[in-house]
Write an enzyme that holds these catalytic residues in place. Sequence first.
Site, PDB file in Angstrom:
ATOM      1  N   LYS A 120       7.100  -3.348  -5.345  1.00 36.95           N
ATOM      2  CA  LYS A 120       5.566  -3.910  -5.501  1.00 36.95           C
ATOM      3  C   LYS A 120       5.320  -4.351  -6.803  1.00 36.95           C
ATOM      4  CE  LYS A 120       1.144  -1.409  -5.129  1.00 36.95           C
ATOM      5  NZ  LYS A 120       0.539  -0.120  -4.548  1.00 36.95           N
TER       6      LYS A 120
ATOM      7  N   SER B 111      -2.466  -0.172  -0.912  1.00 35.49           N
ATOM      8  CA  SER B 111      -2.588  -1.054  -1.468  1.00 35.49           C
ATOM      9  C   SER B 111      -1.241  -1.892  -1.467  1.00 35.49           C
ATOM     10  CB  SER B 111      -2.909  -1.004  -3.186  1.00 35.49           C
ATOM     11  OG  SER B 111      -2.280  -0.119  -3.584  1.00 35.49           O
TER      12      SER B 111
ATOM     13  N   SER C 161      -1.856   4.794  -0.871  1.00 28.53           N
ATOM     14  CA  SER C 161      -1.195   3.091  -0.819  1.00 28.53           C
ATOM     15  C   SER C 161       0.261   2.934  -0.425  1.00 28.53           C
ATOM     16  CB  SER C 161      -1.414   2.584  -2.149  1.00 28.53           C
ATOM     17  OG  SER C 161      -2.689   2.265  -2.468  1.00 28.53           O
TER      18      SER C 161
HETATM   19  N1  GLN Z   1      -6.823   2.776  -1.289  1.00 34.47           N
HETATM   20  C1  GLN Z   1      -7.126   3.759  -2.111  1.00 34.47           C
HETATM   21  C2  GLN Z   1      -7.920   3.110  -3.441  1.00 34.47           C
HETATM   22  O1  GLN Z   1      -8.385   1.981  -3.416  1.00 34.47           O
HETATM   23  C3  GLN Z   1      -5.687   4.170  -2.770  1.00 34.47           C
HETATM   24  C4  GLN Z   1      -5.089   3.251  -3.653  1.00 34.47           C
HETATM   25  C5  GLN Z   1      -3.788   3.715  -3.840  1.00 34.47           C
HETATM   26  O2  GLN Z   1      -3.216   4.585  -3.329  1.00 34.47           O
HETATM   27  N2  GLN Z   1      -3.129   2.845  -4.990  1.00 34.47           N
HETATM   28  O3  GLN Z   1      -7.930   3.680  -4.365  1.00 34.47           O
END
Ligand code: GLN
Length: 479
Positions: free
Chosen positions: A70, A145, A169
Amino acid sequence: VVELQRRLRDRELSAVELTRACLQRIERLDGTLHSFVRLNPRAEQEAAEADRRLLSGRGGPLTGLPVAVKDNIHCAAIETSCASRILDGFVPDRDATATARLRQAGVVILGKTNMDEFAMGSSTETSCHGATRNPWAVDRVAGGSSGGSAAAVAAGLAPLALGSDTGGSVRQPAAFCGVVGLKPTYGRVSRSGLVAYGSSLDQIGAFSREVAGAAELLARMAGADGEDATCSPRPTGEFVAACDRGVAGLRVGLPREYFGSGLDGAVDRAVRAAAAELQRQGAAIQDVSLPLTRYAIPTYYLVATAEASSNLARFDGVRYGQRAPSIGDWQDLYRSTRGRGFGEEVWRRIMLGTYALSAGYYDQFYGKAQRVRELLRREFSNLFAGGIHLLLTPAAPTGAFRLGEKTGDPLSMYLSDIYTATVNLAGLPAISVPVGIDGDGLPIGGQLIAPAFGEELLFSGASVIERAFRLAPPSWLQE
Ligand code: GLN
């Protein structure tokens, strides 16, 4: 992964051949999927080094396996963008601890994968590089994400990938793309070299088509690190062996708050079918309750945005990445760099977080969220102390939604983390594993949650589920 390990070991396949096959597949399919933002120009050389190791008998279980990373995890000499314009041109000079340990194990870094900007999002649509598409249906999101990593593994572009999980994410995109996604216990894997979002929530996690692949990655990444004071010195555990242990004698709780309104019927049925499978294999299933679950989303979005507003203060155009041309003083430089560099969702988070931390509101919002967080953590630990070994829940309330479907409605986007964010607030480990296909032909993920440092239990439970519900890859990708 297990099959590739065998073929590499038996020299039926070389690491160079495998890496080339991945690169060719990326070339052929990633124009559509857009799971990578950058390839590693040294991938083939790294594969050749892995072949030398394998030939001389110095290889290990991961030697020669390609890994996608990532784009918020540093790989030395490869740009890290966090899918944000503000980091344009930023090249870290060293690896994150996690990538360094994987390199020592002989993996081949294939490239960097797409993500929501600074990992803020649930669909990989807030990326400055454009959205990633779901390999199961290209008009759907890959989740987020870490959507790029999930899509890359689902489409067979990489056998393994790394992501980061702050509120879901890794697990949510894994569920949307029909692959396995692991979020380790907070403190299990060093965060050194992971660009910070919510520092008390972030963990590096692993994607694979098989549970064993995630176990192999964790086995190499886990363990104390002098570069991260929150990284635990606890012994790491028999992660790979745990995949074959079965679930006989384990008590698995189904928390009723995770099966309430808003949950898609097909997801509900598939997760219950996974529970029935665990029962057939000797686990006892028990109805349990976590009443504070309803506070998880507001608590998470206060803690995460507060920490983000503070972490993102370092991107000011002076130290990293892009600098806007400025005609005024230093404040003007900050303002124009940050104004141009950050996207809309990042602005929203910074503003929410700054507000929650500001004098007069700190106690009312941030302080209160921290207290609720502690109560949530206790609620989980009471269940585990009462004899529950694992919890089984859906990973997300629905299958993958359509591209653009939630971009105009941040709150509905935030709600897709409803079953995963609690786990980060409590610092627990969890894994998402495919449990079926919904009426639209999209994968469904089940989530197993274990007590802190109980990853072995996750691997045992998820492996049992995997043996019963292995998904065939989407048909257009089956060659
Ligand atoms: N969707 C969640 C957020 O926007 C989790 C994102 C993540 O785990 N990095 O914060």
